[in-house]
Write a protein that holds these residues in place. Sequence first.
Motif, short mmCIF file in Angstrom:
data_model
loop_
_atom_site.label_atom_id
_atom_site.label_comp_id
_atom_site.label_asym_id
_atom_site.label_seq_id
_atom_site.Cartn_x
_atom_site.Cartn_y
_atom_site.Cartn_z
N VAL A 130 0.85 -1.19 0.00
CA VAL A 130 0.00 0.00 0.00
C VAL A 130 0.89 1.24 0.00
CG1 VAL A 130 -1.89 1.21 1.15
CG2 VAL A 130 -1.72 -1.28 1.32
N LYS A 131 0.80 2.01 -1.09
CA LYS A 131 1.54 3.26 -1.19
C LYS A 131 0.59 4.41 -0.87
CE LYS A 131 4.99 1.89 -4.65
NZ LYS A 131 5.60 2.22 -5.97
N ILE A 132 0.88 5.14 0.19
CA ILE A 132 -0.01 6.22 0.63
C ILE A 132 0.67 7.57 0.42
CG2 ILE A 132 -1.30 7.17 2.56
CD1 ILE A 132 -1.47 4.40 3.76
N LYS A 133 -0.04 8.45 -0.24
CA LYS A 133 0.45 9.82 -0.40
C LYS A 133 0.10 10.60 0.86
CE LYS A 133 0.51 13.76 -3.55
NZ LYS A 133 -0.06 14.36 -4.79
N ARG A 134 1.12 10.84 1.67
CA ARG A 134 0.89 11.48 2.96
C ARG A 134 1.15 12.98 2.88
NH1 ARG A 134 3.00 8.12 7.97
NH2 ARG A 134 1.52 9.60 8.86
N PHE A 135 0.63 13.69 3.85
CA PHE A 135 0.81 15.15 3.88
C PHE A 135 0.83 15.63 5.33
CE2 PHE A 135 -1.01 19.38 4.38
CZ PHE A 135 -0.18 20.13 3.56
N SER A 136 1.72 16.55 5.60
CA SER A 136 1.72 17.25 6.88
C SER A 136 2.21 18.67 6.65
CB SER A 136 2.62 16.53 7.91
OG SER A 136 3.99 16.67 7.54
N GLN A 137 1.89 19.56 7.55
CA GLN A 137 2.30 20.95 7.41
C GLN A 137 3.82 21.08 7.42
OE1 GLN A 137 0.27 23.42 6.74
NE2 GLN A 137 -1.62 22.22 6.94
N ASP A 138 4.49 20.20 8.16
CA ASP A 138 5.95 20.27 8.27
C ASP A 138 6.66 19.68 7.06
OD1 ASP A 138 5.61 21.40 10.79
OD2 ASP A 138 5.65 19.44 11.78
N LYS A 139 6.19 18.50 6.60
CA LYS A 139 6.90 17.78 5.55
C LYS A 139 6.32 18.01 4.15
CE LYS A 139 8.26 13.92 8.57
NZ LYS A 139 8.20 12.45 8.74
N GLY A 140 5.10 18.52 4.05
CA GLY A 140 4.45 18.63 2.74
C GLY A 140 4.00 17.26 2.26
N ASN A 141 4.01 17.03 0.96
CA ASN A 141 3.60 15.75 0.39
C ASN A 141 4.77 14.77 0.31
OD1 ASN A 141 0.78 16.26 -0.31
ND2 ASN A 141 1.58 17.73 -1.79
N TYR A 142 4.52 13.52 0.65
CA TYR A 142 5.52 12.47 0.49
C TYR A 142 4.82 11.12 0.47
CZ TYR A 142 5.03 11.85 5.58
OH TYR A 142 4.54 11.65 6.85
N ASP B 52 -8.89 14.72 -5.00
CA ASP B 52 -8.52 15.92 -5.75
C ASP B 52 -9.46 17.07 -5.40
OD1 ASP B 52 -6.41 14.73 -7.07
OD2 ASP B 52 -7.63 14.10 -8.77
N TYR B 53 -9.03 18.27 -5.73
CA TYR B 53 -9.76 19.53 -5.54
C TYR B 53 -9.69 20.03 -4.09
CZ TYR B 53 -13.48 22.99 -5.19
OH TYR B 53 -14.18 24.13 -4.94
N PHE B 54 -9.82 19.13 -3.12
CA PHE B 54 -9.85 19.53 -1.72
C PHE B 54 -8.42 19.69 -1.16
CE2 PHE B 54 -13.66 16.90 -2.46
CZ PHE B 54 -14.65 17.87 -2.23
N GLN B 55 -8.26 20.66 -0.29
CA GLN B 55 -6.96 20.89 0.33
C GLN B 55 -6.71 19.84 1.41
OE1 GLN B 55 -4.59 23.18 -0.40
NE2 GLN B 55 -3.30 22.31 1.19
N PRO B 56 -5.60 19.10 1.35
CA PRO B 56 -5.32 18.12 2.40
C PRO B 56 -4.99 18.80 3.73
CG PRO B 56 -3.47 18.27 0.87
CD PRO B 56 -4.56 19.08 0.28
N ILE B 57 -5.47 18.21 4.79
CA ILE B 57 -5.19 18.69 6.15
C ILE B 57 -4.09 17.86 6.77
CG2 ILE B 57 -6.13 19.03 8.47
CD1 ILE B 57 -8.86 19.46 7.19
N LYS B 58 -4.27 16.53 6.68
CA LYS B 58 -3.28 15.60 7.21
C LYS B 58 -3.47 14.26 6.49
CE LYS B 58 -0.31 14.11 10.53
NZ LYS B 58 -0.15 12.70 10.13
N ASP B 59 -2.47 13.84 5.75
CA ASP B 59 -2.50 12.57 5.03
C ASP B 59 -3.74 12.48 4.12
OD1 ASP B 59 -0.14 11.97 6.30
OD2 ASP B 59 -1.10 10.87 7.93
N LEU B 60 -4.66 11.54 4.40
CA LEU B 60 -5.83 11.33 3.56
C LEU B 60 -7.04 12.17 3.99
CD1 LEU B 60 -5.53 7.45 3.22
CD2 LEU B 60 -4.81 9.17 1.56
N VAL B 61 -6.88 12.96 5.02
CA VAL B 61 -7.95 13.82 5.53
C VAL B 61 -7.89 15.16 4.79
CG1 VAL B 61 -8.91 15.00 7.53
CG2 VAL B 61 -7.87 12.72 7.79
#
Length: 315
Positions: free
Chosen positions: A10-22, A99-108
């Motif tokens: 499972v490859k998950i596109k994660r996001f956080s305010q500190d790291k951005g997308n990874y 898509d379209y929605f701004q990510p808050i944290k990972d898949l949220v």
Amino acid sequence: MSEKEQEIVVKIKRFSQDKGNYWQEYKVNVDRFTQMTEVLRRIKTEQDPSLSYRASCHMAVCGSCGMKINGEPRLACKTLALDIVKKYNSNVITLEPMDYFQPIKDLVVDLDDFYDRMFKVKPRLYPDKEVLEGKAEQRLKPEDQRELWKFEQCIWCGLCVSGCPSVRNDPEFLGPAAHAKGYRFLADPRDTIYEERLKILIDSSWRCTYCYQCFNVCPRDVEPVTTIKKTRAHTRFLKDRSAVAEIGEKHIEAIEESIKDSGMIKEAEVYLKTYGVIASLTDLIYAFQNGKLKYAFVKEMKVKNMDQIRKIMGD
């Protein structure tokens, strides 16, 4: 791992305010009953408690677990892991925020804009005053219920908005879900704010480009694009129409005239009647500059048996 289980990556596109997308990878053993929400639960509880996602009912009712699975907007709870493996012939499954929605944290993702659009259409019934006071009762006829039932099924998951290009390109377009919910009440004979709903919905309905992405991704088969078509049919009942709605009506009338006259849609003729001479000349120059002007002068023959076509159209 049992013989009936299979390992997936499972490859998950994660996001956080500190790291951005990874991207981050996890390995999970699944069987033929394992939903993607269960995959995420196992990852969070057994491998990485920092992972964030939304899920609630696990039965395609709440709409919380919307995300992109292998690039497709889906509900994770309605998606079996091995079905995706079979469909794409790969044990690698990618998960991304919608898509379209701004990510808050990972898949949220941030759904505030989505809810704002939904509430603009006043998504509740406004019954007669006597009904509210308990002095009268309104019943829905079976034929009315059949018309409304499909559009009642919207669960506010946002997948249709995620897949809709018109929402991204036109801020005045309310979006497929809002139109599904809006038409559900527009067509309800018990509602008392018909004129007000028309003013809210008509202009937006003519901004849809009919790409049918909402039709393809809706997990409840609501068919939001159908509600947009049905809403457009109410344009004639609105006195004060926007410029967009006026052009839309002219376009429909021009298409009808063209089919009645020739049995086909004469694109150049329809365009001229829709947008007028000045606008057509401007676009004619653009077509000439891009080498497409030749298509405007294609000679088209009338369809045979026109009497049958006119009969179908009610003439």
